[in-house]
Design an enzyme around this catalytic site. Structure first.
Site, PDB file in Angstrom:
ATOM      1  N   GLY A  15       0.810  -1.221   0.000  1.00  0.00           N
ATOM      2  CA  GLY A  15       0.000   0.000   0.000  1.00  0.00           C
ATOM      3  C   GLY A  15       0.844   1.272   0.000  1.00  0.00           C
ATOM      4  O   GLY A  15       0.367   2.327  -0.430  1.00  0.00           O
ATOM      5  N   GLU A  33       1.709   1.788  -3.509  1.00  0.00           N
ATOM      6  CA  GLU A  33       0.440   2.157  -4.167  1.00  0.00           C
ATOM      7  C   GLU A  33       0.083   3.615  -3.882  1.00  0.00           C
ATOM      8  O   GLU A  33      -0.422   4.326  -4.748  1.00  0.00           O
ATOM      9  CB  GLU A  33      -0.669   1.198  -3.705  1.00  0.00           C
ATOM     10  CG  GLU A  33      -0.455  -0.211  -4.254  1.00  0.00           C
ATOM     11  CD  GLU A  33      -1.416  -1.242  -3.689  1.00  0.00           C
ATOM     12  OE1 GLU A  33      -1.406  -1.427  -2.448  1.00  0.00           O
ATOM     13  OE2 GLU A  33      -2.166  -1.850  -4.458  1.00  0.00           O
TER      14      GLU A  33
HETATM   15  N1  CAA Z   1       1.866  -3.610   8.707  1.00  0.00           N
HETATM   16  C1  CAA Z   1       1.939  -3.616  10.050  1.00  0.00           C
HETATM   17  N2  CAA Z   1       3.085  -3.490  10.731  1.00  0.00           N
HETATM   18  C2  CAA Z   1       4.214  -3.334  10.014  1.00  0.00           C
HETATM   19  C3  CAA Z   1       4.223  -3.329   8.601  1.00  0.00           C
HETATM   20  C4  CAA Z   1       2.968  -3.473   7.937  1.00  0.00           C
HETATM   21  N3  CAA Z   1       2.865  -3.422   6.625  1.00  0.00           N
HETATM   22  N4  CAA Z   1       5.494  -3.186   8.181  1.00  0.00           N
HETATM   23  C5  CAA Z   1       6.253  -3.104   9.286  1.00  0.00           C
HETATM   24  N5  CAA Z   1       5.486  -3.203  10.397  1.00  0.00           N
HETATM   25  C6  CAA Z   1       5.900  -3.139  11.794  1.00  0.00           C
HETATM   26  C7  CAA Z   1       6.556  -4.442  12.236  1.00  0.00           C
HETATM   27  O1  CAA Z   1       5.578  -5.393  12.581  1.00  0.00           O
HETATM   28  C8  CAA Z   1       7.369  -3.973  13.425  1.00  0.00           C
HETATM   29  O2  CAA Z   1       6.495  -3.788  14.506  1.00  0.00           O
HETATM   30  P1  CAA Z   1       6.981  -4.248  16.017  1.00  0.00           P
HETATM   31  O3  CAA Z   1       8.224  -3.457  16.258  1.00  0.00           O
HETATM   32  O4  CAA Z   1       5.836  -3.854  16.876  1.00  0.00           O
HETATM   33  O5  CAA Z   1       7.241  -5.708  15.899  1.00  0.00           O
HETATM   34  C9  CAA Z   1       7.825  -2.581  12.969  1.00  0.00           C
HETATM   35  O6  CAA Z   1       6.917  -2.168  11.964  1.00  0.00           O
HETATM   36  C10 CAA Z   1       9.240  -2.570  12.398  1.00  0.00           C
HETATM   37  O7  CAA Z   1       9.274  -3.509  11.318  1.00  0.00           O
HETATM   38  P2  CAA Z   1      10.345  -4.695  11.233  1.00  0.00           P
HETATM   39  O8  CAA Z   1      10.823  -5.090  12.586  1.00  0.00           O
HETATM   40  O9  CAA Z   1       9.789  -5.759  10.357  1.00  0.00           O
HETATM   41  O10 CAA Z   1      11.554  -3.924  10.465  1.00  0.00           O
HETATM   42  P3  CAA Z   1      12.684  -4.590   9.564  1.00  0.00           P
HETATM   43  O11 CAA Z   1      13.707  -3.521   9.352  1.00  0.00           O
HETATM   44  O12 CAA Z   1      13.132  -5.871  10.126  1.00  0.00           O
HETATM   45  O13 CAA Z   1      11.956  -4.903   8.155  1.00  0.00           O
HETATM   46  C11 CAA Z   1      10.494  -4.464   6.293  1.00  0.00           C
HETATM   47  C12 CAA Z   1      11.466  -3.878   7.338  1.00  0.00           C
HETATM   48  C13 CAA Z   1      11.280  -5.316   5.297  1.00  0.00           C
HETATM   49  C14 CAA Z   1       9.861  -3.278   5.572  1.00  0.00           C
HETATM   50  C15 CAA Z   1       9.429  -5.324   7.003  1.00  0.00           C
HETATM   51  O14 CAA Z   1       8.866  -4.563   8.072  1.00  0.00           O
HETATM   52  C16 CAA Z   1       8.319  -5.786   6.121  1.00  0.00           C
HETATM   53  O15 CAA Z   1       8.485  -6.688   5.319  1.00  0.00           O
HETATM   54  N6  CAA Z   1       7.099  -5.180   6.259  1.00  0.00           N
HETATM   55  C17 CAA Z   1       5.918  -5.592   5.571  1.00  0.00           C
HETATM   56  C18 CAA Z   1       5.932  -5.172   4.121  1.00  0.00           C
HETATM   57  C19 CAA Z   1       4.697  -5.678   3.397  1.00  0.00           C
HETATM   58  O16 CAA Z   1       4.484  -6.867   3.256  1.00  0.00           O
HETATM   59  N7  CAA Z   1       3.865  -4.753   2.935  1.00  0.00           N
HETATM   60  C20 CAA Z   1       2.624  -5.077   2.229  1.00  0.00           C
HETATM   61  C21 CAA Z   1       1.475  -5.028   3.191  1.00  0.00           C
HETATM   62  S1  CAA Z   1       0.001  -5.671   2.507  1.00  0.00           S
HETATM   63  C22 CAA Z   1      -0.685  -4.421   1.643  1.00  0.00           C
HETATM   64  O17 CAA Z   1      -0.154  -3.320   1.547  1.00  0.00           O
HETATM   65  C23 CAA Z   1      -2.020  -4.775   1.059  1.00  0.00           C
HETATM   66  C24 CAA Z   1      -2.633  -3.889   0.061  1.00  0.00           C
HETATM   67  O18 CAA Z   1      -2.115  -3.627  -1.028  1.00  0.00           O
HETATM   68  C25 CAA Z   1      -3.983  -3.389   0.318  1.00  0.00           C
END
Ligand code: CAA
Length: 256
Positions: free
Chosen positions: A112, A115
């Site tokens: 998102g 997006e």
């Molecule tokens: N939603 C909720 N929480 C999120 C998040 C997300 N998309 N991305 C990161 N966070 C949170 C983590 O859960 C973490 O929270 P806590 O400290 O409470 O555990 C905090 O943010 C820090 O993140 P990380 O510890 O994971 O940080 P990192 O440096 O190890 O990794 C990252 C960074 C690679 C960006 C990883 O956070 C990640 O892969 N995030 C998710 C990315 C993703 O899959 N995005 C797509 C979401 S689905 C979507 O967007 C649907 C749509 O089109 C409608």
């Protein structure tokens, strides 16, 4: 509502929106989406604002996606509402804003988040920014316009590669692929966004509005051309038209 998920300010006719949910990498939950909508709406209605710059707080993330925890137990019906409402109040809303919206991508723009950046009219990325649509790795697909806006920006083949692999690309590749307009060192990102905003602000606001509308309606069909003609002719006879044309003929800069 969670307090203050956005930081909003007007400086020199630029409307600034900074997403302020750094601990969660600026992931978009409902409250944040609603606060962004309100900020954009206020800027839309404020004649003092000419261009909007949207960025994320910190240097790690622009937006790391929709909030995965929030929709983790959604049913298909709830997901349908999520995507429809999200598009209506934020993604399509940004794309259809009447003033240019520039995304200053200060770090991860994923799911998102990418997006949202793609819904903006222009994108400038920090060198360290990473972009991707990793939804298939979560067992879903992009739901905030990613399957539609990404092919329009980078072409079908590259969009297929990004969406089906779920892999991230760096800012330089994003620039080569046409996903972002500029790449700059992280410490020059906001400065670069301001300078882009300034280039637009010297132009006629009504013309910017009509140009955005015409480009948004571009679909390569006669309808798109017809629509451009309607918007083109609606500029004529306006105050801005008189100022722009007169200034040119008088060999001076226009004042809009
Ligand atoms: N939603 C909720 N929480 C999120 C998040 C997300 N998309 N991305 C990161 N966070 C949170 C983590 O859960 C973490 O929270 P806590 O400290 O409470 O555990 C905090 O943010 C820090 O993140 P990380 O510890 O994971 O940080 P990192 O440096 O190890 O990794 C990252 C960074 C690679 C960006 C990883 O956070 C990640 O892969 N995030 C998710 C990315 C993703 O899959 N995005 C797509 C979401 S689905 C979507 O967007 C649907 C749509 O089109 C409608």
């Amino acid at each position: 509502m969670e307090p203050k998920l956005t930081w909003i300010e007007i400086q020199d006719h630029i409307g600034w929106i900074k997403i302020n949910r750094e601990k969660k990498l600026n992931a978009l939950n409902r409250d944040l989406i609603n606060q962004l909508h309100q900020g954009l709406l206020d800027f839309q209605n404020d004649p003092n604002v000419r261009v909007i710059i949207l960025t994320g707080n910190g240097d790690k993330a622009f937006v790391a996606g929709a909030d995965i925890a929030e929709f983790s137990s959604y049913t298909p019906e709830q997901a349908s509402l999520l995507t429809r409402e999200g598009n209506q109040v934020l993604f399509d809303f940004v794309a259809n804003m009447e003033k240019p919206v520039i995304a200053a991508i200060n770090g991860y723009a994923l799911g998102g988040g990418l997006e949202l950046a793609m819904a903006c009219h222009l994108r400038i990325a920090a060198e360290h920014a990473k972009m991707g649509l990793p939804e298939v790795s979560l067992g879903i697909i992009p739901g905030y316009g990613g399957t539609q806006r990404l092919p329009a920006l980078v072409g079908r083949g590259r969009a297929m590669e990004m969406i089906l692999s779920g892999d991230m690309i760096g800012a330089e590749k994003a620039y080569q692929w046409g996903l972002v307009n500029r790449v700059v060192p992280g410490d020059q990102l906001l400065e670069a966004a301001i300078s882009m905003a300034e280039r637009m602000m010297k132009n006629a606001p009504q013309s910017l509005k009509n140009a955005i509308k015409a480009i948004n309606a571009a679909d390569g069909t006669p309808k798109g051309f017809e629509n451009e003609g309607i918007l083109f002719s609606s500029c004529f006879g306006t105050e801005e038209f008189n100022e722009g044309i007169t200034a040119f003929l008088e060999k001076r800069k226009p004042k809009f």
